[in-house]
Structure formats: C-alpha cells, structure tokens
Write an enzyme that holds these catalytic residues in place. Structure first.
Site, short mmCIF file in Angstrom:
data_model
loop_
_atom_site.label_atom_id
_atom_site.label_comp_id
_atom_site.label_asym_id
_atom_site.label_seq_id
_atom_site.Cartn_x
_atom_site.Cartn_y
_atom_site.Cartn_z
N TYR A 142 -10.78 -60.87 -27.45
CA TYR A 142 -9.57 -61.11 -28.24
C TYR A 142 -9.35 -62.61 -28.35
O TYR A 142 -9.43 -63.33 -27.36
CB TYR A 142 -8.36 -60.46 -27.57
N ASP A 237 -13.56 -69.49 -25.68
CA ASP A 237 -12.12 -69.27 -25.74
C ASP A 237 -11.65 -69.08 -24.30
O ASP A 237 -11.79 -68.01 -23.72
CB ASP A 237 -11.81 -68.04 -26.61
N LYS A 265 -1.83 -70.59 -22.76
CA LYS A 265 -1.24 -69.95 -21.59
C LYS A 265 -0.88 -70.96 -20.47
O LYS A 265 0.12 -71.64 -20.60
CB LYS A 265 -2.14 -68.81 -21.11
C1 LIG Z 1 -3.77 -64.75 -25.25
C2 LIG Z 1 -5.05 -65.13 -25.84
C3 LIG Z 1 -5.15 -65.72 -27.12
C4 LIG Z 1 -3.96 -65.87 -28.02
O1 LIG Z 1 -3.01 -66.76 -27.51
P1 LIG Z 1 -1.50 -66.68 -28.07
O2 LIG Z 1 -0.82 -67.82 -27.39
O3 LIG Z 1 -0.99 -65.33 -27.69
O4 LIG Z 1 -1.58 -66.86 -29.53
C5 LIG Z 1 -6.40 -66.13 -27.56
N1 LIG Z 1 -7.49 -65.97 -26.80
C6 LIG Z 1 -7.44 -65.40 -25.58
C7 LIG Z 1 -8.69 -65.29 -24.78
C8 LIG Z 1 -6.23 -64.95 -25.07
O5 LIG Z 1 -6.19 -64.36 -23.88
#
Ligand SMILES: *Cc1c(COP(=O)(O)O)cnc(C)c1O
Length: 425
Positions: A142, A237, A265
């Site tokens: 994701y 990511d 995060k």
């Molecule tokens: C949470 C998350 C996102 C998206 O971040 P948001 O701040 O919710 O837009 C993208 N990549 C990963 C791996 C994530 O865990």
C-alpha cells in the site's frame, strides 16, 4: 446506547461511513468503532471512559507514545512564534539535516504533508527523471491513495494493471504493472518485456499493510540489481518502516540503498507530515531546480517540523530500538508459545516494535497468503482482546505497533490478555 455509538450514529449522517479514513469504521472486524477522547502514553481513553492498551499507535506514528511531553513542548514552543509563514523557516533545515543523517540513502529531501503526497511525488519524479512511463508495484503493498498506485493485478501475471478503485482511468492503470511480492523471476520477465519504459519499482521493503511480510533472501538485492541494470529508479516506501524498524529504516537494517525513499508517519511526531528523499542527482529534478513540478502551501509547516524533529531526536536516545525489540519479542514469543500449546495454527512475524498475528498454518509471503488466513478467528480475537482492554488493529491486514511508552507492566498485562484470548478462541 454508549457515547461512542451515539457519536457514530451522528457521524454517519454527516461523514461518509462516519469516518475520515475507512479502516477506522471497523468494517473488516464488524461492530461499531469506539471514539477516543484522549490518549496518553500507551493508553487510549474512549468516549465512554474505557482505558485501552493501544497497539495501533495511530497506525504507526506514535513510536514515542501518545501526547509525548517532549513533543508537546516542542509544538508549544513553535506555536508561540506562529503557525505558518509561507516562507522558508529554520525548522525545515534542521529537519532535512536530521533525515539525511539518519536515512543512509538520502542526500536531499523534500517535505510534504502526508505519505500519499510523498509516494505521488516519488513516482512523478521517477517518471520525470527517467522520461519513462511505467511503474512496477507489488500486490498487497500500500502506498497511499495515489491513482497510479491504487492498482490491482491484471488477469495474467504480466498483464498491465487494472483500477483498484472506482474513479481511476483504465488508461492510467495500464501504466502500472502489478506483480506478486517475493517472486524475482516475475520482475525479471517484466523488465525483459517493458524494460525501456519502466521508470521505477515502488515497494514497501517489508510490506506492512497486509499484516507483516518479509522479503525472501536475496529478493531486495535482486530488485536493486535489476533497477541498476535497466536504469530504473528503486523507490523504497518507508512511510511505515522508516524510523520504526531502525533509525534508518529497512534500508539500514538490510544494507540496501534505494534511489528514492518515501517517509511519513513517525516523521511528523503525530502531526501531518511526509517526505521524499534520495540521491541529489535525482532530487534536483524537482521544481524549482528541475522540470518535475511539486509544491505545498503548508509543506515544512513549523509546528509539524518542530514535532517531527523532536520525535527523530528522541529516537537517538539510549537503547530505544533494543528495548522496543525486547518488547516485540516478549509479546510475539508468548503468543507463539500459547498457540503451540493449544495446537492453534498461527504465525507471528515480528521485527522490532512491529508484529502481526496471522491465523495460518503456513508462513505468509504474498498477498494471496494473507487473504487465505482465517478472518473469522482474527475477528473473534480482535473483539475479545478489546473487551479485555487491549486495542489491536481492527483488521487482519494491519500490523501492531509498540511504543517506547509501553511500560513493562503494560506489556506483561497485554501479553497475558492476548494469550488468554487465544485460549478462549
Ligand atoms: C500509511 C502509508 C502510506 C500513506 O500515508 P498517508 O499519510 O496515510 O497518506 C503510504 N505508504 C505506506 C507504506 C504507508 O504505510
């Protein structure tokens, strides 16, 4: 009628599904979500005054616990000076210095406001830098709700992707190739077929949005080598794993350098922040230096930077990661032992302060494996733990997080509750 269920009834009339982010609605586990009125350390207090030991930690950011005094003080100090300037501010420089110091592959960094913004910009940058169109992503990884990344696998392994949400044009989906995680030969085939039009690969190096999956030996190295061979950009990511698995993320943990890293995060200390960073040569393609456009009215916001800087500095104190890992091992070890005694088929992948409980006979290595785990059992486990005062992620596809403010007593208590929950299943 509880206060939470009353609030939820009101919210559903006003907000689609009653929530501002879908997983909060408890659709996956069933039932009605509770509302939180305050949070401190490792404890959430619900609108109905139930106290819960929290293993969601606001979905990753709260590695220093909720309402951390040092972070609160940093925000408050910044607040005295103003909430947004629309000019460069000193915090942005300090934040950039910290990220570059901590994350091995990052030479330059751009701040944004969410993880989604970071991945959206990262793939635009990869496309702009390589002058190619296609992106490889993996089923189950994701990357936020970016159009080009909300794509599901096509009908055959090497066919182009199809939209995974209404509202995404098929023509755009065709620029994304979706492959199963942990199968390097599929990536080799994709490069053999589309190599001169593949701008990059984006992946969660430890996929943590379908539970927690580890790459097979040599897999990440293989992706690195293929990107180098074909001149494609490797994007890690690390929005979830950055500063979580280690101060320098998975890339430091495994010693592999991606070309671009996306962060979010933890980096915001509980306020909305994201970032992307990487090799200077690539990052300098961003506006105003280069032709890849990106901007943000509130990017580098002083309050968010102050919170994030403090969160990152706290990570460097003492034996933070060793302590988090000890707690992670205690809980996951106890769960595994209890399941063994009970003859319950269960897998508990864990790294540092992240772990996941899969009700499954076999090790989970792909999205299909995660889908095949026992949903009904997980949902019972979730609700039973919640009743006993432990808040777990409300979906079998989410990872658990531990914070530095989970005291030994809280870990002992939660471990006992989770084991008891398993015995009652
Ligand atoms: C949470 C998350 C996102 C998206 O971040 P948001 O701040 O919710 O837009 C993208 N990549 C990963 C791996 C994530 O865990």
């Amino acid at each position: 009628m509880t206060i939470s269920s009353d609030l939820f009834a009101r919210a559903q009339k006003l907000i689609p599904g009653g929530v501002n982010s879908p997983v909060r609605a408890f659709r996956s586990v069933g039932g009605t979500p509770f509302f939180t009125k305050k949070a401190e350390g490792a404890t959430l207090t619900t609108a109905d005054d139930q106290e819960l030991i929290d293993f969601v930690c606001t979905w990753g950011p709260a590695i220093h616990g909720h309402n951390n005094p040092a972070i609160r003080e940093a925000i408050s100090e910044a607040l005295d000076k103003g909430t947004s300037f629309g000019t460069p501010n000193p915090y942005e420089v300090e934040m950039a210095e910290l990220i570059i110091e901590l994350v091995p592959s990052v030479e330059k960094v751009r701040m944004v406001n969410s993880g989604t913004e970071a991945t959206m910009t990262a793939i635009r940058l990869a496309r702009g830098y390589t002058k190619r169109n296609k992106i490889i992503k993996f089923a189950g990884c994701y990357h936020g709700h970016v159009d080009s990344l909300l794509i599901a696998a096509g009908s055959g392994a090497l066919t182009l992707g199809k939209p995974d949400s209404a509202g995404i044009p098929e023509s755009l989906a065709e620029e994304t190739i979706v492959l199963p995680f942990n199968d390097l030969s599929k990536v080799e085939e994709a490069f053999a077929k589309y190599g001169d039009d593949i701008a990059g690969i984006i992946l969660e190096p430890y996929p943590a949005n379908i539970g927690l999956i580890f790459p097979k030996d040599g897999y990440l190295e293989g992706l690195r080598a293929l990107c180098t061979k074909y001149g494609a950009v490797l994007i890690f990511d690390e929005v979830m794993t950055g500063f979580r698995v280690s101060a320098g993320g998975v890339q430091q943990h495994v010693g592999i350098q991606p070309d671009i890293t996306t962060l979010g995060k933890i980096i915001g200390g509980g306020l909305p922040v994201g970032a992307l960073g990487g090799k200077a040569e690539i990052m300098d393609h961003l506006a105003p230096l280069g032709p890849v456009y990106q901007a943000g009215t509130l990017s580098g916001n002083p309050l968010a930077m102050a919170a994030g800087i403090t969160a990152l500095k706290l990570l460097r104190q003492g034996d933070t990661y060793e302590r988090l890992d000890r707690m992670g091992k205690q809980i996951s070890g106890a769960i595994i032992d209890t399941a063994k005694d009970l003859g319950l088929p269960l897998q508990v992948p864990q790294v540092g302060s992240m772990f996941c409980v899969y009700f499954s006979e076999k090790t989970v290595e792909t999205l299909d494996d995660a889908i095949a785990t026992d949903t009904e059992r997980f949902n019972k486990y979730f609700h039973s733990a919640l009743e006993k005062g432990v808040y777990l992620p409300p979906s079998k596809y989410e990872a658990n997080f531990i914070s530095t403010t989970h005291e030994q007593a809280a870990i002992d208590k939660a471990t006992e509750i989770l084991c008891e929950t398993l015995r009652e299943l």
